[in-house]
Scaffold this motif. Structure first.
Motif, PDB file in Angstrom:
ATOM      1  N   LYS A   7       0.801  -1.223   0.000  1.00 28.33           N
ATOM      2  CA  LYS A   7       0.000   0.000   0.000  1.00 28.33           C
ATOM      3  C   LYS A   7       0.834   1.274   0.000  1.00 28.33           C
ATOM      4  O   LYS A   7       1.310   1.718   1.020  1.00 28.33           O
ATOM      5  CB  LYS A   7      -0.914   0.094   1.239  1.00 28.33           C
ATOM      6  CG  LYS A   7      -1.346  -1.196   1.821  1.00 28.33           C
ATOM      7  CD  LYS A   7      -2.451  -1.825   1.007  1.00 28.33           C
ATOM      8  CE  LYS A   7      -2.435  -3.332   1.187  1.00 28.33           C
ATOM      9  NZ  LYS A   7      -2.318  -3.803   2.535  1.00 28.33           N
ATOM     10  N   GLY A   9      -0.472   4.189  -1.080  1.00 31.12           N
ATOM     11  CA  GLY A   9      -1.460   5.233  -1.367  1.00 31.12           C
ATOM     12  C   GLY A   9      -1.020   6.594  -0.856  1.00 31.12           C
ATOM     13  O   GLY A   9      -0.405   6.704   0.196  1.00 31.12           O
ATOM     14  N   ASN A  11      -2.691   9.033   0.321  1.00 29.30           N
ATOM     15  CA  ASN A  11      -3.362   9.567   1.501  1.00 29.30           C
ATOM     16  C   ASN A  11      -2.912   8.887   2.786  1.00 29.30           C
ATOM     17  O   ASN A  11      -3.341   9.240   3.861  1.00 29.30           O
ATOM     18  CB  ASN A  11      -4.868   9.399   1.363  1.00 29.30           C
ATOM     19  CG  ASN A  11      -5.380  10.218   0.213  1.00 29.30           C
ATOM     20  OD1 ASN A  11      -5.072  11.389   0.126  1.00 29.30           O
ATOM     21  ND2 ASN A  11      -6.134   9.597  -0.666  1.00 29.30           N
ATOM     22  N   ILE A  12      -2.082   7.883   2.626  1.00 22.79           N
ATOM     23  CA  ILE A  12      -1.686   7.127   3.810  1.00 22.79           C
ATOM     24  C   ILE A  12      -0.350   7.622   4.333  1.00 22.79           C
ATOM     25  O   ILE A  12       0.637   7.667   3.607  1.00 22.79           O
ATOM     26  CB  ILE A  12      -1.617   5.629   3.493  1.00 22.79           C
ATOM     27  CG1 ILE A  12      -3.022   5.145   3.128  1.00 22.79           C
ATOM     28  CG2 ILE A  12      -1.074   4.858   4.662  1.00 22.79           C
ATOM     29  CD1 ILE A  12      -3.079   3.701   2.741  1.00 22.79           C
ATOM     30  N   PHE A  38      -6.312  14.069  11.242  1.00 22.95           N
ATOM     31  CA  PHE A  38      -7.717  14.023  10.849  1.00 22.95           C
ATOM     32  C   PHE A  38      -7.839  13.588   9.390  1.00 22.95           C
ATOM     33  O   PHE A  38      -8.612  12.690   9.058  1.00 22.95           O
ATOM     34  CB  PHE A  38      -8.340  15.403  11.049  1.00 22.95           C
ATOM     35  CG  PHE A  38      -9.837  15.441  10.873  1.00 22.95           C
ATOM     36  CD1 PHE A  38     -10.680  15.271  11.965  1.00 22.95           C
ATOM     37  CD2 PHE A  38     -10.398  15.656   9.620  1.00 22.95           C
ATOM     38  CE1 PHE A  38     -12.059  15.311  11.804  1.00 22.95           C
ATOM     39  CE2 PHE A  38     -11.774  15.694   9.454  1.00 22.95           C
ATOM     40  CZ  PHE A  38     -12.605  15.524  10.563  1.00 22.95           C
ATOM     41  N   PHE A  39      -7.053  14.190   8.515  1.00 18.92           N
ATOM     42  CA  PHE A  39      -7.101  13.842   7.095  1.00 18.92           C
ATOM     43  C   PHE A  39      -6.696  12.391   6.870  1.00 18.92           C
ATOM     44  O   PHE A  39      -7.173  11.744   5.945  1.00 18.92           O
ATOM     45  CB  PHE A  39      -6.190  14.777   6.279  1.00 18.92           C
ATOM     46  CG  PHE A  39      -6.901  15.992   5.794  1.00 18.92           C
ATOM     47  CD1 PHE A  39      -7.246  16.998   6.682  1.00 18.92           C
ATOM     48  CD2 PHE A  39      -7.245  16.132   4.463  1.00 18.92           C
ATOM     49  CE1 PHE A  39      -7.929  18.124   6.249  1.00 18.92           C
ATOM     50  CE2 PHE A  39      -7.933  17.256   4.018  1.00 18.92           C
ATOM     51  CZ  PHE A  39      -8.273  18.249   4.914  1.00 18.92           C
ATOM     52  N   TYR A  42      -9.861  10.252   8.876  1.00 17.57           N
ATOM     53  CA  TYR A  42     -11.289  10.498   8.660  1.00 17.57           C
ATOM     54  C   TYR A  42     -11.913   9.706   7.503  1.00 17.57           C
ATOM     55  O   TYR A  42     -12.917   9.020   7.711  1.00 17.57           O
ATOM     56  CB  TYR A  42     -11.517  12.002   8.470  1.00 17.57           C
ATOM     57  CG  TYR A  42     -12.971  12.403   8.409  1.00 17.57           C
ATOM     58  CD1 TYR A  42     -13.715  12.593   9.568  1.00 17.57           C
ATOM     59  CD2 TYR A  42     -13.600  12.587   7.184  1.00 17.57           C
ATOM     60  CE1 TYR A  42     -15.047  12.960   9.515  1.00 17.57           C
ATOM     61  CE2 TYR A  42     -14.937  12.954   7.117  1.00 17.57           C
ATOM     62  CZ  TYR A  42     -15.653  13.144   8.283  1.00 17.57           C
ATOM     63  OH  TYR A  42     -16.969  13.500   8.223  1.00 17.57           O
ATOM     64  N   PRO A  43     -11.317   9.764   6.288  1.00 19.63           N
ATOM     65  CA  PRO A  43     -11.978   9.056   5.176  1.00 19.63           C
ATOM     66  C   PRO A  43     -12.134   7.561   5.446  1.00 19.63           C
ATOM     67  O   PRO A  43     -13.213   7.004   5.279  1.00 19.63           O
ATOM     68  CB  PRO A  43     -11.023   9.287   3.995  1.00 19.63           C
ATOM     69  CG  PRO A  43     -10.199  10.465   4.375  1.00 19.63           C
ATOM     70  CD  PRO A  43     -10.077  10.430   5.864  1.00 19.63           C
ATOM     71  N   ARG A 154      -6.637  -3.495   3.489  1.00 21.35           N
ATOM     72  CA  ARG A 154      -6.296  -2.841   2.244  1.00 21.35           C
ATOM     73  C   ARG A 154      -5.846  -1.403   2.473  1.00 21.35           C
ATOM     74  O   ARG A 154      -4.934  -0.916   1.828  1.00 21.35           O
ATOM     75  CB  ARG A 154      -7.503  -2.848   1.309  1.00 21.35           C
ATOM     76  CG  ARG A 154      -7.166  -2.355  -0.081  1.00 21.35           C
ATOM     77  CD  ARG A 154      -8.363  -2.295  -0.982  1.00 21.35           C
ATOM     78  NE  ARG A 154      -9.177  -1.121  -0.706  1.00 21.35           N
ATOM     79  CZ  ARG A 154     -10.143  -0.684  -1.516  1.00 21.35           C
ATOM     80  NH1 ARG A 154     -10.431  -1.326  -2.597  1.00 21.35           N
ATOM     81  NH2 ARG A 154     -10.829   0.379  -1.205  1.00 21.35           N
ATOM     82  N   GLU A 155      -6.509  -0.701   3.367  1.00 22.99           N
ATOM     83  CA  GLU A 155      -6.319   0.744   3.416  1.00 22.99           C
ATOM     84  C   GLU A 155      -5.445   1.256   4.544  1.00 22.99           C
ATOM     85  O   GLU A 155      -5.199   2.440   4.632  1.00 22.99           O
ATOM     86  CB  GLU A 155      -7.691   1.434   3.495  1.00 22.99           C
ATOM     87  CG  GLU A 155      -8.587   0.926   2.403  1.00 22.99           C
ATOM     88  CD  GLU A 155      -9.553   1.976   1.904  1.00 22.99           C
ATOM     89  OE1 GLU A 155      -9.577   3.063   2.481  1.00 22.99           O
ATOM     90  OE2 GLU A 155     -10.264   1.671   0.937  1.00 22.99           O
TER      91      GLU A 155
ATOM     92  N   MET B  16      -1.652  -9.468   0.356  1.00 22.26           N
ATOM     93  CA  MET B  16      -2.377  -8.668   1.343  1.00 22.26           C
ATOM     94  C   MET B  16      -1.883  -8.934   2.747  1.00 22.26           C
ATOM     95  O   MET B  16      -1.870  -8.050   3.583  1.00 22.26           O
ATOM     96  CB  MET B  16      -3.878  -8.936   1.239  1.00 22.26           C
ATOM     97  CG  MET B  16      -4.456  -8.375  -0.034  1.00 22.26           C
ATOM     98  SD  MET B  16      -6.227  -8.116   0.067  1.00 22.26           S
ATOM     99  CE  MET B  16      -6.363  -6.681   1.100  1.00 22.26           C
ATOM    100  N   CYS B  45      -7.895  -4.917  -4.487  1.00 22.81           N
ATOM    101  CA  CYS B  45      -7.269  -5.420  -3.267  1.00 22.81           C
ATOM    102  C   CYS B  45      -6.143  -4.533  -2.754  1.00 22.81           C
ATOM    103  O   CYS B  45      -5.726  -4.667  -1.608  1.00 22.81           O
ATOM    104  CB  CYS B  45      -6.712  -6.821  -3.484  1.00 22.81           C
ATOM    105  SG  CYS B  45      -8.001  -8.045  -3.673  1.00 22.81           S
ATOM    106  N   THR B  46      -5.604  -3.669  -3.610  1.00 18.75           N
ATOM    107  CA  THR B  46      -4.421  -2.917  -3.185  1.00 18.75           C
ATOM    108  C   THR B  46      -4.628  -1.421  -3.112  1.00 18.75           C
ATOM    109  O   THR B  46      -3.975  -0.750  -2.316  1.00 18.75           O
ATOM    110  CB  THR B  46      -3.237  -3.182  -4.127  1.00 18.75           C
ATOM    111  OG1 THR B  46      -3.658  -2.872  -5.444  1.00 18.75           O
ATOM    112  CG2 THR B  46      -2.812  -4.632  -4.062  1.00 18.75           C
ATOM    113  N   SER B  48      -6.140   2.142  -2.133  1.00 20.75           N
ATOM    114  CA  SER B  48      -6.998   2.618  -1.059  1.00 20.75           C
ATOM    115  C   SER B  48      -8.104   3.440  -1.714  1.00 20.75           C
ATOM    116  O   SER B  48      -7.971   3.903  -2.838  1.00 20.75           O
ATOM    117  CB  SER B  48      -6.208   3.434  -0.052  1.00 20.75           C
ATOM    118  OG  SER B  48      -5.347   4.314  -0.702  1.00 20.75           O
ATOM    119  N   VAL B  56     -13.416  16.272   3.027  1.00 23.17           N
ATOM    120  CA  VAL B  56     -12.688  16.074   4.283  1.00 23.17           C
ATOM    121  C   VAL B  56     -12.340  17.431   4.890  1.00 23.17           C
ATOM    122  O   VAL B  56     -12.472  17.648   6.097  1.00 23.17           O
ATOM    123  CB  VAL B  56     -11.404  15.243   4.071  1.00 23.17           C
ATOM    124  CG1 VAL B  56     -10.711  14.998   5.398  1.00 23.17           C
ATOM    125  CG2 VAL B  56     -11.725  13.917   3.405  1.00 23.17           C
TER     126      VAL B  56
END
Lengths: 191, 342
Positions: A7, A9, A11-12, A38-39, A42-43, A154-155, B16, B45-46, B48, B56
């Motif tokens: 992952k 991403g 946003n992470i 928060f960012f 939150y999502p 996943r997130e 995962m 699966c990967t 986000s 937000v």
């Protein structure tokens, strides 16, 4: 065994970043750092809590409650060893709490399967592209608990062990949920 | 083909779980190849979930408005200290009411000794207050000007606003701030006022010569000596024939510490940075909410350097005594520092 980093991403935040923001909020009451936390949370929090609460506003409220508690902890915030696990666990507890108090709006974790499909939730408002929408519809069809575990892994870069701790289930059960999710998604995404 | 599917799903499961081997990862990517279905599953699966930053953002603004900004104070106090504090609060409240009738709406933030807390000012600036500090906003703060009166120690993060410069008035110096982060230590009972600039720009002026503005660069600190500069024997002396009563020097960073010594207190670390015994005693009082006396026989100019993370008062006193430069006695909330025996 070499572990592949999961992952990436945008946003992470990394654990190091989370730790830094945690420190800044705890000791400096740093608004910017709190905003970043928060960012970050939150999502996912809203998506995650929607697994338990039928109404999107309730999920938003549950997430805001958890974030407020983080702010009010002050220096005690630094006592938390793994903020990621702590916050996600708090989301789940808060959501179950709200579900209990608002029974008619809530999902039963084990029973309901496809009510999620007709949700008018904030996560639906966040959907931006068709492909993602297809994936999300497929996700919606998963059993809620299975879906919650899948989203977590996943997130959030959760390990199976962390996900097990957050959900209060066995590590093997996490594995089983993920396998189920993959199999079901594979079937549903038969393009 | 069926076998392919099962193998792909198994690999995805391992991926995962974070237990996939590099070779297996390549194998998985090979299996995806040009298969849209596998690609979609892999992404499901990967990836986000997509995030709408604006929603937000809006959620955060709503959330921030409702957030209580108070922090619970922690610390131990004497009963009489509470009484004195209560009286002080009443007095200040009286003043506030009195002043607000005549000139706007001044506000006061106070910490007791042994207490540390952060406050957010009406302009969005934040200040972390060390023990025994008082910050008073001038009437009309954030309207015509941003002017405060301050004593004690504070770690200031000032919001930029070129139209309304931020001014801090202390007993021995006035500081003009232009959006910045800095630490200010200005206790009435201590003989120097120290301003350490972390970032941005500040200017300070001295009461004797208010027209002369002295700028300070980031990474520097200025120590203003109220009674003039003293040499190590404690007698008044001006260094190098200087006629000023201040010294500009570098802020100090200790190995392994996340920030400058001057600001480490904001991370709950008690720091002595080449401080003489008088300053050590004063810092102990503010930190632990105790009374610290220095016996006549003790060497008041003896210097100490140490960083104490989260430690009991007794542990700190024992560490100081182990230097062989002093001994201590403690009864309850009163500590006496004295010359070592023999």
């Amino acid at each position: 065994m070499t572990k592949i980093k999961l992952k990436q991403g945008e946003n992470i935040a990394s654990d190091d970043e989370l730790r830094e923001w945690q420190h800044l909020v705890a000791y400096h009451r740093d608004e910017q750092a709190y905003r970043r936390l928060f960012f970050h949370f939150y999502p996912l929090g809203v998506r995650f809590c929607t697994q338990y609460l039928r109404r999107g506003e309730l999920a938003e409220e549950a997430v805001a409650d958890v974030m407020t508690n983080l702010w009010l902890m002050g220096k005690k915030l630094m006592d938390i060893q793994n903020l990621r696990v702590y916050v996600l666990k708090a989301f789940r507890n808060k959501a179950l709490d709200y579900a209990e108090k608002n029974r008619k709006f809530s999902f039963q974790e084990e029973l309901v399967h496809d009510m999620a499909a007709d949700l008018q939730s904030p996560e639906e408002r966040m959907i931006s592209s068709e492909a993602v929408a297809a994936i999300d519809r497929a996700l919606d069809s998963l059993p809620p608990k299975c879906r919650a575990v899948f989203l977590l892994v996943r997130e959030t870069r959760c390990t199976y062990r962390e996900a097990a701790e957050i959900m209060g289930i066995a590590e093997n059960t996490v594995n089983r949920h993920i396998q189920t999710a993959i199999r079901q998604l594979a079937a549903l995404l038969g393009l | 083909m069926e076998q392919d599917e099962n193998r792909f799903e198994a690999l995805l499961g391992k991926f995962m779980a974070g237990t996939i081997m590099p070779g297996e990862h390549l194998e998985m990517m090979d299996l995806i190849g040009n298969d849209d279905r596998k690609q979609a599953l892999y992404e499901a699966c990967t990836g986000s979930g997509p995030v709408d930053q604006q929603s937000v953002e809006a959620a955060f603004e709503r959330h921030w408005q409702q957030l209580p900004s108070r922090v619970h104070p922690a610390g131990r106090y004497f009963v009489w200290r509470r009484v004195v504090a209560a009286a002080a609060v009443l007095l200040v409240l009286g003043l506030v009411v009195f002043q607000s009738i005549y000139r706007g709406n001044p506000q006061t933030f106070i910490t007791q000794v042994g207490e540390r807390k952060s406050v957010i000012l009406p302009d969005g600036s934040t200040v972390r207050l060390n023990g025994g500090s008082m910050l008073v906003l001038d009437g009309g703060f954030n309207q015509a000007n941003r002017r405060i009166t301050f004593r004690g120690e504070g770690y200031f993060q000032i919001e930029k606003d070129a139209k309304r410069p931020f001014t801090i008035v202390t007993e021995g110096t006035t500081i003009n701030v232009l959006g910045t982060v800095f630490n200010l230590r200005a206790y009435e009972e201590e003989d120097k006022i120290e301003t350490a600039l972390i970032s941005g720009r500040v200017e300070f002026t001295l009461p004797a010569n208010p027209a002369k503005k002295i700028p300070l660069q980031p990474g520097k600190k200025v120590s203003v000596y109220k009674e003039g500069i003293r040499d190590s024997s404690g007698t008044a002396a001006l260094t190098g024939g200087a006629t000023e009563n201040y010294i500009v020097s570098d802020i100090t960073l200790s190995p392994g510490q996340p920030m400058a010594n001057e600001t480490l207190w904001t991370a709950d670390k008690l720091v002595f940075d080449g401080d003489n015994l008088v300053l050590v005693a004063s810092k102990l009082e503010k930190w632990y909410g105790v009374e610290v006396k220095i016996a006549n026989g003790a060497n008041r100019e003896k210097k100490f350097s140490a960083i104490f993370p989260h430690m009991e008062l007794d542990t700190v006193l024992q560490a100081l005594a182990r230097t062989g430069s002093l001994r201590f006695s403690r009864s309850g909330e009163s500590v006496t520092l004295d010359a070592p025996t023999d």
